[in-house]
Scaffold this active site. Sequence first.
Site, PDB file in Angstrom:
ATOM      1  N   LYS A 253       0.815  -1.227   0.000  1.00  0.00           N
ATOM      2  CA  LYS A 253       0.000   0.000   0.000  1.00  0.00           C
ATOM      3  C   LYS A 253       0.847   1.275   0.000  1.00  0.00           C
ATOM      4  CE  LYS A 253      -3.949  -2.085   2.311  1.00  0.00           C
ATOM      5  NZ  LYS A 253      -4.991  -1.960   3.320  1.00  0.00           N
TER       6      LYS A 253
ATOM      7  N   ASP B  42      -9.783   2.563   2.287  1.00  0.00           N
ATOM      8  CA  ASP B  42      -9.800   1.910   3.616  1.00  0.00           C
ATOM      9  C   ASP B  42     -10.261   2.906   4.673  1.00  0.00           C
ATOM     10  OD1 ASP B  42      -8.824  -0.611   2.955  1.00  0.00           O
ATOM     11  OD2 ASP B  42      -6.720  -0.044   3.286  1.00  0.00           O
TER      12      ASP B  42
ATOM     13  N   GLY C 120       0.188   0.360   9.482  1.00  0.00           N
ATOM     14  CA  GLY C 120      -0.401   0.975   8.297  1.00  0.00           C
ATOM     15  C   GLY C 120      -1.879   1.292   8.470  1.00  0.00           C
TER      16      GLY C 120
HETATM   17  P1  NDP Z   1       0.878  -3.612  10.572  1.00  0.00           P
HETATM   18  O1  NDP Z   1       1.699  -4.843  10.466  1.00  0.00           O
HETATM   19  O2  NDP Z   1       1.236  -2.410   9.799  1.00  0.00           O
HETATM   20  O3  NDP Z   1       0.792  -3.188  12.126  1.00  0.00           O
HETATM   21  C1  NDP Z   1       0.502  -4.134  13.113  1.00  0.00           C
HETATM   22  C2  NDP Z   1       0.306  -3.451  14.446  1.00  0.00           C
HETATM   23  O4  NDP Z   1      -0.118  -4.456  15.380  1.00  0.00           O
HETATM   24  C3  NDP Z   1       1.574  -2.824  15.023  1.00  0.00           C
HETATM   25  O5  NDP Z   1       1.227  -1.654  15.711  1.00  0.00           O
HETATM   26  C4  NDP Z   1       2.068  -3.909  15.994  1.00  0.00           C
HETATM   27  O6  NDP Z   1       2.836  -3.403  17.077  1.00  0.00           O
HETATM   28  C5  NDP Z   1       0.755  -4.415  16.523  1.00  0.00           C
HETATM   29  N1  NDP Z   1       0.840  -5.792  17.051  1.00  0.00           N
HETATM   30  C6  NDP Z   1       1.123  -6.916  16.373  1.00  0.00           C
HETATM   31  N2  NDP Z   1       1.057  -7.991  17.183  1.00  0.00           N
HETATM   32  C7  NDP Z   1       0.718  -7.523  18.413  1.00  0.00           C
HETATM   33  C8  NDP Z   1       0.492  -8.138  19.677  1.00  0.00           C
HETATM   34  N3  NDP Z   1       0.595  -9.466  19.842  1.00  0.00           N
HETATM   35  N4  NDP Z   1       0.145  -7.348  20.726  1.00  0.00           N
HETATM   36  C9  NDP Z   1       0.023  -6.013  20.572  1.00  0.00           C
HETATM   37  N5  NDP Z   1       0.241  -5.365  19.410  1.00  0.00           N
HETATM   38  C10 NDP Z   1       0.569  -6.111  18.333  1.00  0.00           C
HETATM   39  O7  NDP Z   1      -0.618  -4.106  10.223  1.00  0.00           O
HETATM   40  P2  NDP Z   1      -1.828  -3.219   9.679  1.00  0.00           P
HETATM   41  O8  NDP Z   1      -1.913  -1.974  10.464  1.00  0.00           O
HETATM   42  O9  NDP Z   1      -1.772  -3.107   8.213  1.00  0.00           O
HETATM   43  O10 NDP Z   1      -3.081  -4.174  10.006  1.00  0.00           O
HETATM   44  C11 NDP Z   1      -3.521  -4.406  11.341  1.00  0.00           C
HETATM   45  C12 NDP Z   1      -4.758  -5.295  11.283  1.00  0.00           C
HETATM   46  O11 NDP Z   1      -5.838  -4.619  10.646  1.00  0.00           O
HETATM   47  C13 NDP Z   1      -4.502  -6.566  10.491  1.00  0.00           C
HETATM   48  O12 NDP Z   1      -4.842  -7.654  11.301  1.00  0.00           O
HETATM   49  C14 NDP Z   1      -5.403  -6.473   9.291  1.00  0.00           C
HETATM   50  O13 NDP Z   1      -5.997  -7.717   8.993  1.00  0.00           O
HETATM   51  C15 NDP Z   1      -6.471  -5.491   9.731  1.00  0.00           C
HETATM   52  N6  NDP Z   1      -6.971  -4.688   8.588  1.00  0.00           N
HETATM   53  C16 NDP Z   1      -8.306  -4.768   8.281  1.00  0.00           C
HETATM   54  C17 NDP Z   1      -8.826  -4.035   7.235  1.00  0.00           C
HETATM   55  C18 NDP Z   1     -10.290  -4.139   6.911  1.00  0.00           C
HETATM   56  O14 NDP Z   1     -10.700  -3.756   5.797  1.00  0.00           O
HETATM   57  N7  NDP Z   1     -11.098  -4.618   7.820  1.00  0.00           N
HETATM   58  C19 NDP Z   1      -7.981  -3.155   6.408  1.00  0.00           C
HETATM   59  C20 NDP Z   1      -6.588  -3.114   6.837  1.00  0.00           C
HETATM   60  C21 NDP Z   1      -6.121  -3.877   7.892  1.00  0.00           C
HETATM   61  P3  NDP Z   1       4.436  -3.147  16.934  1.00  0.00           P
HETATM   62  O15 NDP Z   1       4.567  -1.805  16.288  1.00  0.00           O
HETATM   63  O16 NDP Z   1       4.905  -3.208  18.317  1.00  0.00           O
HETATM   64  O17 NDP Z   1       4.976  -4.265  16.058  1.00  0.00           O
END
Ligand code: NDP
Length: 265
Positions: A59, A95, A118
């Site tokens: 993206k 989104d 993201g």
């Molecule tokens: P990213 O990989 O960019 O970010 C993931 C985030 O989750 C980071 O802030 C990370 O923290 C945090 N994280 C991961 N594992 C854990 C954990 N065990 N405990 C606490 N924090 C955690 O992902 P995205 O932002 O792109 O996506 C996030 C979710 O949103 C995904 O699961 C995706 O499926 C969903 N999504 C849904 C959409 C929809 O249309 N419904 C659209 C886009 C996304 P850290 O920085 O510490 O690694």
Amino acid sequence: MFGVIGNPIAHSLSPIIHNSLFSYFSLPYHYEKFLLTNHQDFPSLLSNLHGANITLPHKEVAIKYCDEVRGVAKEIGAINTLYHQNNHWIGYNTDAEGFYLSLEGSEIRNALILGAGGSARAVCAILQKHNIEVSMLNRSAHKIATFVGVKPYERGEKYDLVVNATSAGLQGSLPLEDSHLGEIICKATLTFDLIYPSSSSVKTLEDFLQFLRRREDTLFCSFSKKHKIPTIDGLDMLCYQAFLAFEIFCENAYSFEEIKQVFYP
Ligand code: NDP
């Protein structure tokens, strides 16, 4: 030809949504999944397409291939929709708008976003655009500094909306330790989990409609319900971002409401 570009891509529901809409509106188009392992191959892939959706992990990089970026995508720095018009590739982020539409007009003054990836960026930009004060809490705290105009989380503060924008649910966990999350959620008026329930059995439009009607709770939504706080999962957001992209692909020949009623009769 239209399609969704990502890696991995096998699980994507976008082809079912878009092909069902093309068929419903009797449009002679087709929508496919494209696995892109190396983003250097973006231009050759795009050369065969009229429009595309972009998903993880492309993206942000996809914005480089736009001749023009419209709307909130400029603040987010990432796009999920590309449309070819007048020899130009135009980029959008549906989104963010899809997320906002799925709040269905709920009255919200301030929000806490859990996560700083993201999707948190898209959610943050659209909430700020609607003058909602945003605070953020992330496992890796240093990432919050890259967000403009965001307040740090303050323990004890009341947040009207709590958004789970982490991928913790995909690992079968909550984004925070139970008692801390409970303390935050019980003061909220609404919670939102960007994740949606597993859709592996969805193969047709009929399956999809059943899935929309009878979806299971995600871990975060179930936790919120236990605290008697209304909650929304990410499935409406997924649908709404697709409907907004479809509106773009059809150059606004159909309104969002006309498109929505195909899936939400
Ligand atoms: P990213 O990989 O960019 O970010 C993931 C985030 O989750 C980071 O802030 C990370 O923290 C945090 N994280 C991961 N594992 C854990 C954990 N065990 N405990 C606490 N924090 C955690 O992902 P995205 O932002 O792109 O996506 C996030 C979710 O949103 C995904 O699961 C995706 O499926 C969903 N999504 C849904 C959409 C929809 O249309 N419904 C659209 C886009 C996304 P850290 O920085 O510490 O690694």
